[in-house]
Design an enzyme around this catalytic site. Structure first.
Site, short mmCIF file in Angstrom:
data_model
loop_
_atom_site.label_atom_id
_atom_site.label_comp_id
_atom_site.label_asym_id
_atom_site.label_seq_id
_atom_site.Cartn_x
_atom_site.Cartn_y
_atom_site.Cartn_z
N TRP A 1 -9.99 5.48 -2.96
CA TRP A 1 -9.40 5.85 -1.67
C TRP A 1 -10.23 6.82 -0.86
O TRP A 1 -9.91 7.10 0.28
CB TRP A 1 -8.00 6.44 -1.86
CG TRP A 1 -7.83 7.45 -2.97
CD1 TRP A 1 -7.28 7.20 -4.20
CD2 TRP A 1 -8.22 8.83 -2.98
NE1 TRP A 1 -7.31 8.34 -4.97
CE2 TRP A 1 -7.88 9.36 -4.24
CE3 TRP A 1 -8.82 9.68 -2.05
CZ2 TRP A 1 -8.11 10.67 -4.60
CZ3 TRP A 1 -9.05 11.01 -2.41
CH2 TRP A 1 -8.70 11.48 -3.67
N ASN A 2 -11.30 7.37 -1.43
CA ASN A 2 -11.92 8.50 -0.70
C ASN A 2 -12.82 8.10 0.47
O ASN A 2 -12.81 8.78 1.49
CB ASN A 2 -12.63 9.45 -1.67
CG ASN A 2 -13.73 8.77 -2.43
OD1 ASN A 2 -13.56 7.63 -2.84
ND2 ASN A 2 -14.83 9.43 -2.61
N LYS B 1 -10.24 -5.65 -4.03
CA LYS B 1 -8.98 -4.97 -4.33
C LYS B 1 -9.18 -3.51 -3.91
O LYS B 1 -9.75 -2.70 -4.66
CB LYS B 1 -8.74 -5.10 -5.82
CG LYS B 1 -7.43 -4.73 -6.46
CD LYS B 1 -6.63 -3.67 -5.89
CE LYS B 1 -6.23 -2.59 -6.83
NZ LYS B 1 -5.80 -1.40 -6.10
N GLY C 1 -14.61 4.22 -8.87
CA GLY C 1 -13.35 4.92 -9.09
C GLY C 1 -13.47 5.89 -10.24
O GLY C 1 -14.59 6.33 -10.58
N GLU D 1 -19.40 2.70 -10.63
CA GLU D 1 -19.75 3.98 -9.98
C GLU D 1 -18.57 4.91 -10.24
O GLU D 1 -17.49 4.72 -9.67
CB GLU D 1 -19.93 3.79 -8.47
CG GLU D 1 -21.08 2.91 -8.08
CD GLU D 1 -22.43 3.55 -8.31
OE1 GLU D 1 -22.50 4.73 -8.72
OE2 GLU D 1 -23.43 2.85 -8.11
N LEU D 2 -18.79 5.92 -11.09
CA LEU D 2 -17.64 6.70 -11.55
C LEU D 2 -17.72 8.15 -11.06
O LEU D 2 -18.35 8.43 -10.06
CB LEU D 2 -17.55 6.61 -13.07
CG LEU D 2 -17.60 5.15 -13.60
CD1 LEU D 2 -17.61 5.11 -15.11
CD2 LEU D 2 -16.45 4.32 -13.04
N CYS E 1 -17.31 11.79 -4.90
CA CYS E 1 -17.78 11.70 -6.28
C CYS E 1 -18.97 12.62 -6.49
O CYS E 1 -19.24 13.05 -7.60
CB CYS E 1 -18.13 10.27 -6.61
SG CYS E 1 -19.21 9.55 -5.38
N GLU F 1 -13.57 16.49 -13.58
CA GLU F 1 -13.64 16.28 -12.14
C GLU F 1 -12.30 16.62 -11.49
O GLU F 1 -11.27 16.05 -11.85
CB GLU F 1 -13.97 14.81 -11.87
CG GLU F 1 -14.20 14.53 -10.41
CD GLU F 1 -14.56 13.08 -10.16
OE1 GLU F 1 -13.87 12.19 -10.71
OE2 GLU F 1 -15.52 12.83 -9.42
P1 NAD Z 1 -8.98 5.08 -9.58
O1 NAD Z 1 -9.86 4.76 -10.73
O2 NAD Z 1 -7.62 5.57 -9.85
O3 NAD Z 1 -8.78 3.78 -8.68
C1 NAD Z 1 -9.88 3.05 -8.18
C2 NAD Z 1 -9.45 1.62 -7.98
O4 NAD Z 1 -9.19 1.02 -9.24
C3 NAD Z 1 -8.18 1.47 -7.16
O5 NAD Z 1 -8.29 0.36 -6.31
C4 NAD Z 1 -7.13 1.24 -8.25
O6 NAD Z 1 -5.99 0.55 -7.80
C5 NAD Z 1 -7.93 0.39 -9.22
N1 NAD Z 1 -7.38 0.36 -10.59
C6 NAD Z 1 -6.62 1.30 -11.19
N2 NAD Z 1 -6.31 0.88 -12.45
C7 NAD Z 1 -6.90 -0.32 -12.63
C8 NAD Z 1 -6.96 -1.25 -13.71
N3 NAD Z 1 -6.34 -1.03 -14.88
N4 NAD Z 1 -7.67 -2.38 -13.55
C9 NAD Z 1 -8.32 -2.62 -12.41
N5 NAD Z 1 -8.27 -1.80 -11.33
C10 NAD Z 1 -7.59 -0.65 -11.45
O7 NAD Z 1 -9.82 6.08 -8.66
P2 NAD Z 1 -9.34 6.77 -7.33
O8 NAD Z 1 -8.39 7.86 -7.71
O9 NAD Z 1 -8.92 5.75 -6.32
O10 NAD Z 1 -10.70 7.41 -6.80
C11 NAD Z 1 -11.18 8.64 -7.22
C12 NAD Z 1 -12.25 8.45 -8.28
O11 NAD Z 1 -13.30 7.63 -7.78
C13 NAD Z 1 -12.90 9.74 -8.66
O12 NAD Z 1 -13.03 9.83 -10.05
C14 NAD Z 1 -14.28 9.66 -8.03
O13 NAD Z 1 -15.27 10.40 -8.63
C15 NAD Z 1 -14.56 8.21 -8.09
N6 NAD Z 1 -15.56 7.85 -7.08
C16 NAD Z 1 -16.83 7.51 -7.50
C17 NAD Z 1 -17.81 7.22 -6.56
C18 NAD Z 1 -19.19 6.83 -6.97
O14 NAD Z 1 -19.89 6.20 -6.20
N7 NAD Z 1 -19.65 7.19 -8.14
C19 NAD Z 1 -17.50 7.24 -5.22
C20 NAD Z 1 -16.20 7.59 -4.83
C21 NAD Z 1 -15.24 7.87 -5.78
#
Ligand code: NAD
Length: 492
Positions: free
Chosen positions: A151-152, A175, A228, A250-251, A284, A385
Site C-alpha cells: 500500500w505504500n 493483486k 510487501g 522485494e521485502l 521499505c 521494521e
Molecule cells: P503485506 O505483505 O501485508 O501485503 C502486500 C501484499 O500482499 C498485499 O497486496 C496483500 O494483500 C498481499 N498478501 C497478503 N497476504 C498474502 C498471501 N498469503 N498470499 C498472497 N498475497 C498476500 O505488506 P504491506 O503491509 O502491504 O506493505 C508493507 C511492507 O511492504 C513492508 O514490509 C515494506 O517494507 C514492504 N515494501 C517493500 C518494498 C521493496 O521494494 N523492498 C517496497 C515497499 C514496501
C-alpha cells in the site's frame, strides 16, 4: 461513494460474490470508495484471460518493436493523466501530493525505458564443442505473471514490475493491496484506452488470503513478483515452490544511515531526516537506524531533532505539508506499539513518542516524528521494521564498529554513508551487506539503477536492464547441420 469493480479481460465487472471492501482516506479516517472483494473464482477467470492473451495473441504474436511502441504510448497516456492519478493515490494512501505528483510524473519513464528495451532482447550463438550442430538461444517470456503489491507506493511499485513484464511479452494479473487498490484500477483502464489488448493486464482486488493465495497457487501462473512484508514474502515463496514458480521478492528493511564525524553534517542532517520522515517513514528503504560516530553523537542528534521538530503535519493535499498520516489504521496501531516497546526497552524519546494531537491533523492517523536515543542494536526497535516515522539512534566508535552494527540485522535493502573521505566511502560500500548503498545522499532511485535486497530483504532485482531477465527464460535450439541421426542408444 465510488465503486471500483474488478478488471478482467478488458471489462470491468462485479465480483462473483458481490462483496466489497471500503477504502478509507487516512487523513479524514472516513471511507471514500469501495473496491471489489474478489475470490478464487475471480482469480481463476483473470488468470485464464491472461493465459489466453499470452497463448493466442495479439500480445504474444506482435513484434517486440510494436510491443515497445505500445509501452511508450502507455507512458504518454500516464503522463497526460498524472495529476488525477496522483490525487487518487493521495486520497487512498495519505502520502503527500507533492511526493505522489513527483512519483506519477516519473512513472512514464519506466514505460519509455522498458518500451525501448523490448526489441533489444537478444539470444546468443554459443561456440560449440561438437561438430555438425548449430545452436542458438532464444529469450522467451515466462508466461502469466502474478504481480502482488503493497500500500505504500502502489503505482510506482507496480510500474517497476509491470513495465518490464510487458516488455518481455508476458501477460499479468495484478493483486494490489486491499487498502489502496483504486489507483491500480485507474491505471489499467488508462492502459487499455491507450491500446493495450484485453486480457494482457487484469486486476483482481481483495484480501491476501482470498485473492493473493489462489493467485500464487494457480497452475497457469508461472511467475510471482511480490513487494510487501517479509513474512508474507516467505509464505508466498513456500507456496510458489510447491508448483515450481519463478519468484521475485522485494521485502522490508532496517536500513542504517551512517554518519561519520568527517561528513558534511548539514547535508547529512537533511539526508537523515528525509530518510526516516519523508513519506512518514512508510518506505521499505526508510533509514530507520541512525548510526552516528560517538564523537559527534550529541551535537548531531540535536541538529536532527531541531530540523525534524519543524516538520509541518497535516492535510497531504496541502502543498506546505511535510509529514502526512499513516496509511492504514492497523499500521497506525503498530507504530504506536513499537514506540511503547522502545520505551520499555529503556530507549529515550528525544522527539515525539506519541500519536499527533495537532489541530491540523484532523481525525487522521498521525504519529509525531519520533527520535529515540539510547537504543542498543539488539533492541527490537533496531531489529524490526516499524514502517513509520520512528528513528533509532545508535552510536559507533570507528569504521569497523559501524560496519559491524550496519550488518547486524537480518535485512539488507538500503544503507546511507555520510563521509568526506572517498576511500572510506568505497570501503563502506563494499563492506555493507545491502542491495543499495547511497554515499552522501539517500533514497535516490531510478528506472536505470538495479534495486532489491540481500538477506531477508528479498530475491531478484527490479529496475535497470537486468530486470527484464526476471520475466524471461532461455531456450536452447539445436540444429543438426551434419550427419543424419545415427545410433539411437548413444548420446552425441
Ligand atoms: P503485506 O505483505 O501485508 O501485503 C502486500 C501484499 O500482499 C498485499 O497486496 C496483500 O494483500 C498481499 N498478501 C497478503 N497476504 C498474502 C498471501 N498469503 N498470499 C498472497 N498475497 C498476500 O505488506 P504491506 O503491509 O502491504 O506493505 C508493507 C511492507 O511492504 C513492508 O514490509 C515494506 O517494507 C514492504 N515494501 C517493500 C518494498 C521493496 O521494494 N523492498 C517496497 C515497499 C514496501
Amino acid at each position: 461513494m465510488q465503486q471500483y469493480p474488478l478488471h478482467i479481460d478488458g471489462t470491468q465487472r462485479r465480483p462473483r460474490e458481490d462483496r466489497w471492501i471500503s477504502s478509507d482516506n487516512p487523513y479524514t479516517g472516513t471511507p471514500w470508495a469501495e473496491v471489489a472483494r474478489g475470490d478464487d473464482r475471480d482469480v481463476d477467470e483473470a488468470v485464464r484471460a491472461a493465459h489466453r492473451a499470452f497463448t493466442e495473441g495479439p500480445w504474444s504474436t506482435m513484434t517486440a518493436t510494436d510491443r515497445g511502441r505500445v509501452l511508450r504510448d502507455l507512458g504518454d497516456r500516464i503522463a497526460q493523466d498524472a495529476d488525477r492519478l496522483a490525487r487518487i493515490e493521495v486520497q487512498d494512501n495519505g502520502k503527500l501530493l507533492s511526493e505522489m505528483r513527483g512519483q506519477v510524473d516519473y512513472l512514464p519513464q519506466w514505460f519509455y525505458y522498458y518500451g525501448g528495451l523490448a526489441d533489444k532482447v537478444e539470444g546468443t550463438v554459443p561456440p560449440l564443442d561438437k561438430k555438425g550442430y548449430f545452436t542458438f538461444t532464444r529469450r522467451e517470456p515466462v508466461g502469466v505473471v502474478a504481480i502482488i503489491t503493497p500500500w505504500n507506493s502502489p503505482l510506482m511499485l507496480l510500474a517497476w514490475k509491470l513495465a518490464p513484464a510487458l516488455a518481455a511479452g508476458c501477460t499479468v494479473v495484478i493483486k494490489p493491496s486491499e487498502f489502496t487498490s483504486a489507483s491500480t484500477l485507474e491505471l489499467v483502464r488508462l492502459l487499455e484506452e491507450a491500446g493495450l489488448p484485453p486480457g494482457v493486464v487484469n486486476v483482481v482486488t481483495g484480501f491476501g488470503n482470498e485473492v493473493g493465495g489462489p493467485l500464487v497457487e494457480h497452475p497457469l501462473v508461472t511467475k510471482v513478483s511480490f513487494t510487501g512484508a517479509d513474512t508474507t514474502g516467505r509464505r508466498i515463496n513456500e507456496q510458489a515452490a510447491r508448483s515450481l514458480k519463478h519468484v521475485s521478492l522485494e521485502l522490508g528493511g532496517k536500513s542504517p544511515n551512517i554518519v561519520f564525524g568527517d561528513a558534511d553534517l548539514d547535508s547529512a542532517v537533511n539526508g537523515v531526516v528525509s530518510g526516516i520522515f519523508a513519506a512518514t517513514g512508510q518506505t521499505c528503504i526508510a533509514g530507520s537506524r541512525l548510526l552516528v560516530q560517538r564523537s559527534i553523537h550529541d551535537s548531531f542528534v540535536d541538529k536532527v531533532v531541531d530540523l525534524a521538530r519543524t516538520a509541518r503535519m497535516g492535510d497531504p493535499l496541502d502543498p506546505h505539508t511535510q509529514v502526512g498520516p499513516i496509511t492504514t489504521r492497523p499500521q497506525f496501531a503498530k507504530v504506536l506499539e513499537y514506540i511503547d516497546l522502545a520505551e520499555q526497552d529503556g530507549a529515550r524519546a528525544v522527539l515525539g513518542g506519541s500519536a499527533a494531537e495537532r489541530p491540523e491533523c484532523g481525525n487522521g492517523w498521525f504519529v509525531e516524528p519520533t527520535i529515540f536515543t539510547g537504543v542498543a542494536n539488539d533492541h527490537r526497535l533496531a531489529q524490526e521494521e516499524v514502517f513509520g516515522p520512528v528513528l533509532a539512534v545508535i552510536p559507533f566508535d570507528d569504521e569497523h564498529d559501524a560496519i559491524r552494527l550496519a550488518n547486524d540485522v537480518r535485512f539488507g535493502l538500503g544503507a546511507g554513508v555520510w563521509t568526506s573521505d572517498v576511500a572510506r566511502a568505497f570501503r563502506m560500500a563494499e563492506a555493507i551487506q545491502s542491495g543499495t548503498v547511497w554515499v552522501n545522499t539517500y533514497r535516490a532511485v531510478s528506472f536505470m539503477a538495479p534495486f532489491g535486497g540481500v538477506k531477508d530483504s528479498g530475491l531478484g532485482r527490479e529496475n535497470g536492464i537486468g530486470a527484464l531477465d526476471e520475466y524471461l527464460q532461455t531456450k536452447s535450439v539445436w540444429i543438426n547441420t551434419g550427419a543424419p541421426s545415427g545410433n539411437p542408444f548413444v548420446m552425441r
